[in-house]
Enzyme design. Structure first.
Site, PDB file in Angstrom:
ATOM      1  N   GLU A 116      -9.765   6.125   3.176  1.00  0.00           N
ATOM      2  CA  GLU A 116     -10.589   5.060   3.729  1.00  0.00           C
ATOM      3  C   GLU A 116      -9.663   3.892   4.032  1.00  0.00           C
ATOM      4  O   GLU A 116      -8.598   3.783   3.431  1.00  0.00           O
ATOM      5  CB  GLU A 116     -11.657   4.629   2.721  1.00  0.00           C
ATOM      6  CG  GLU A 116     -11.195   3.609   1.656  1.00  0.00           C
ATOM      7  CD  GLU A 116     -10.105   4.105   0.703  1.00  0.00           C
ATOM      8  OE1 GLU A 116     -10.015   5.329   0.512  1.00  0.00           O
ATOM      9  OE2 GLU A 116      -9.348   3.274   0.172  1.00  0.00           O
TER      10      GLU A 116
ATOM     11  N   SER B 168       1.820  -9.801  -0.946  1.00  0.00           N
ATOM     12  CA  SER B 168       1.441  -8.390  -0.791  1.00  0.00           C
ATOM     13  C   SER B 168       1.730  -7.803   0.589  1.00  0.00           C
ATOM     14  O   SER B 168       1.934  -6.603   0.712  1.00  0.00           O
ATOM     15  CB  SER B 168      -0.036  -8.208  -1.141  1.00  0.00           C
ATOM     16  OG  SER B 168      -0.846  -9.075  -0.378  1.00  0.00           O
TER      17      SER B 168
ATOM     18  N   LYS C 219       0.810  -1.227   0.000  1.00  0.00           N
ATOM     19  CA  LYS C 219       0.000   0.000   0.000  1.00  0.00           C
ATOM     20  C   LYS C 219       0.845   1.280   0.000  1.00  0.00           C
ATOM     21  O   LYS C 219       0.472   2.285  -0.589  1.00  0.00           O
ATOM     22  CB  LYS C 219      -0.926   0.022   1.227  1.00  0.00           C
ATOM     23  CG  LYS C 219      -1.948  -1.093   1.247  1.00  0.00           C
ATOM     24  CD  LYS C 219      -3.254  -0.644   0.671  1.00  0.00           C
ATOM     25  CE  LYS C 219      -4.219  -1.775   0.394  1.00  0.00           C
ATOM     26  NZ  LYS C 219      -4.288  -2.866   1.368  1.00  0.00           N
TER      27      LYS C 219
HETATM   28  C1  PLP Z   1      -5.116  -4.014   1.226  1.00  0.00           C
HETATM   29  C2  PLP Z   1      -4.400  -5.287   1.000  1.00  0.00           C
HETATM   30  C3  PLP Z   1      -4.748  -6.158  -0.045  1.00  0.00           C
HETATM   31  C4  PLP Z   1      -5.920  -5.935  -0.951  1.00  0.00           C
HETATM   32  O1  PLP Z   1      -5.908  -4.758  -1.685  1.00  0.00           O
HETATM   33  P1  PLP Z   1      -5.570  -4.727  -3.236  1.00  0.00           P
HETATM   34  O2  PLP Z   1      -5.880  -3.344  -3.640  1.00  0.00           O
HETATM   35  O3  PLP Z   1      -6.444  -5.750  -3.901  1.00  0.00           O
HETATM   36  O4  PLP Z   1      -4.137  -5.068  -3.376  1.00  0.00           O
HETATM   37  C5  PLP Z   1      -3.977  -7.296  -0.246  1.00  0.00           C
HETATM   38  N1  PLP Z   1      -2.947  -7.580   0.567  1.00  0.00           N
HETATM   39  C6  PLP Z   1      -2.598  -6.793   1.601  1.00  0.00           C
HETATM   40  C7  PLP Z   1      -1.450  -7.188   2.472  1.00  0.00           C
HETATM   41  C8  PLP Z   1      -3.304  -5.615   1.854  1.00  0.00           C
HETATM   42  O5  PLP Z   1      -2.944  -4.832   2.873  1.00  0.00           O
END
Ligand code: PLP
Length: 399
Positions: free
Chosen positions: A115, A381, A93
Site C-alpha cells: 500500500e 525522514s 522507507k
Molecule cells: C512515509 C513517510 C513518513 C511517515 O511514515 P512513518 O512510518 O511514520 O515514518 C515520514 N516521512 C517520510 C519522508 C515518508 O515518506
C-alpha cells in the site's frame, strides 16, 4: 537496545495493551507463516550479510549525521540532522523494503503487494522488486494518485502496477484495505510488504527492527562526533511511526534521552481536518492491530487530513500508542502552516529541502526551548522533491 527491553513486543505480539493480530480467519495462514519465520530468517548470518551489503552499496548507508550550524545558533542548542533524505529513493522507507524483500525471497514468494500514501513506500517497494526481479502491485488511494503524480510515474517506470483505491477518503487507509483484500485472495504466492510499524503482529516488530539501523548508526556517530552516544532529545514525525521507531529504537531504554513524536494537526487539532491520532484518538482496532485511532463513538473511522500525504493516517503503530500512554515518548503536533514555515527555514538556513512529513519534526523547534549544551537529533525522514508542486502553490512560485 538490548535484545529484550521493556519496550520490546511480547510473545503474543503486544506492546503493553497495544498490538496483536486481529485478523480475519482467511488471513491466518499468511500471518502465521510470517510470524513463525521472521525472527530466525532475520538472524541468519547470510541474511544479515545480504541486508547490510545492500544498505551500504545500494541504499547508500550509513546516512550522515549532520551538525546543522545555522539552525543550532538560531535555536540555541546543538542540532544534528539524521540524513535519511539522502537514501536511495529519497526517504527511510527503503531500509524496510530491502529487508522485507529478502524475507519474501526466503519464504519463496513471487508476487509482492504494497500500500502507499505519498508514494514513497510504493516507490521503495517497486525499487526492491525491480532489484530482485519480482512482480509488484501497489495499491494507492485515488486522491493520492492525483496529488503525488511524480511518484506514480516512478513506480510505473520501475515496472510496478499501480491500482487505485476508490473507497472512503481514497487515501492511505483505503489503499491498505485493498492490499489486505488482495492478500486474502492470494494466500500462497503473495507477500505483503507493509510500509510502517502498523498492521498485525509481527509487522510492527519486524519493520521497527529493519528501521532500527537509523538509531544504531546515530549512536556510533554521536559518540564519534560529540564524545557521548546519548543525545538529550530525538525528534521525529509520525504517520504510522516507522521512521520514529527506527530513530528511537536503540535509545528506548535510556530514559534520559527525551523522545518527541510530532503528529500532523492539519488545519488545527480541533478543526475537524487533522491527523493528530494521539490527541484525538481512542483505543480500537485498525488494520488488524489494537492501537489508538481516530473514530466516532460508534467506532466509525474519522477521515484524517494533513497537507502531507505520508502523515494522513487515522491510526498509529501499537509501539507508539504504548510509548505515548506510558509517558516514554512525548507526543506533540504541528499544523500544515507550521510545517510549511519549517520547510522554508531549513531551505534558507541549511540549503536542504525537506519532505513535508519531515518538516513536521522540524516545526517542533520554535515551540520549545533547549539549553545551549543540549544535543538534539532531528530525524530528517525524507527529501522534498516529491512535494515541489505543493511548495510551488504554497510559496507562490508559479509565474
Ligand atoms: C512515509 C513517510 C513518513 C511517515 O511514515 P512513518 O512510518 O511514520 O515514518 C515520514 N516521512 C517520510 C519522508 C515518508 O515518506
Amino acid at each position: 537496545m538490548k535484545e529484550k527491553s521493556k519496550f520490546s513486543v511480547d510473545s503474543k505480539g503486544f506492546y503493553g495493551e497495544y498490538g496483536g493480530a486481529f485478523i480475519p480467519e482467511l488471513l491466518y495462514p499468511n500471518v502465521k507463516e510470517l510470524e513463525e519465520n521472521y525472527l530466525h530468517i532475520m538472524k541468519e548470518e547470510q541474511f544479515q550479510k545480504d541486508f547490510l551489503a545492500l544498505l551500504k552499496d545500494y541504499v547508500g548507508r550509513p546516512t550522515p549525521l549532520y551538525f546543522a550550524k545555522r539552525l543550532s545558533s538560531k535555536y540555541g542548542c546543538k542540532i544534528y540532522l539524521k540524513r535519511e533524505d539522502l537514501n536511495h529513493t529519497g526517504a527511510h522507507k527503503v531500509n524496510n523494503t530491502i529487508g522485507q524483500i529478502l524475507v519474501a525471497q526466503k519464504l519463496g514468494k513471487k508476487r509482492i503487494i504494497a500500500e502507499t500514501g505519498a508514494g514513497q513506500h510504493g516507490v521503495a517497494t517497486a525499487t526492491a522488486c525491480a532489484l530482485m526481479g519480482l512482480e509488484c502491485i501497489v495499491y494507492m488511494g485515488e486522491v493520492d494518485i492525483a496529488r503525488q503524480a511524480p511518484n506514480v510515474a516512478r513506480m510505473k517506470m520501475l515496472g510496478a502496477k499501480v491500482i487505485a483505491a476508490t473507497s472512503g477518503s481514497k487515501t492511505l487507509k483505503d489503499a491498505t484495505n485493498e492490499a489486505i483484500r488482495d492478500w486474502i485472495n492470494n494466500p500462497t504466492d503473495t507477500y505483503y510488504i507493509i510500509g510502517s510499524v502498523v498492521g498485525p503482529h509481527p509487522y510492527p516488530d519486524m519493520v521497527a527492527r529493519f528501521q532500527s539501523v537509523i538509531s544504531q548508526e546515530m549512536k556510533q556517530q554521536l559518540l564519534t562526533q560529540t564524545g557521548n552516544e546519548l543525545p538529550s532529545c530525538i525528534i521525529a514525525c509520525i504517520g504510522g511511526g516507522s521512521n520514529a521507531a527506527g530513530a528511537f529504537y536503540h535509545f528506548l531504554d535510556n530514559e534520559d534521552v527525551e523522545l518527541v513524536a510530532v503528529e500532523a494537526s492539519g488545519k488545527g487539532i480541533h478543526s475537524g481536518e487533522s491527523a493528530a491520532t494521539m490527541v484525538l484518538g481512542s483505543d480500537g482496532i485498525i488494520h488488524a492491530s489494537k492501537t489508538k485511532l481516530m473514530q466516532t463513538k460508534d467506532g466509525q473511522i474519522i477521515e484524517p487530513y494533513s497537507i502531507s500525504a505520508g502523515l494522513d493516517y487515522p491510526g498509529i503503530g501499537p509501539l507508539h500508542a504504548h510509548l505515548g500512554e506510558s509517558g516514554r515518548a512525548k507526543f506533540v503536533s504541528a499544523t500544515d502552516d507550521e510545517a510549511l514555515s519549517a520547510v522554508r527555514e531549513l531551505c534558507e538556513l541549511e540549503g536542504i529541502i525537506p519532505a513535508l512529513e519531515s518538516a513536521h519534526a522540524l516545526a517542533y523547534l520554535p515551540k520549545t526551548s533547549f539549553n545551549t549544551n543540549d544535543t538534539v537529533v532531528i530525524n530528517l525522514s525524507g527529501r522534498g522533491d516529491k512535494d515541489l508542486s505543493t511548495y510551488i502553490n504554497a510559496f507562490g512560485y508559479e509565474q
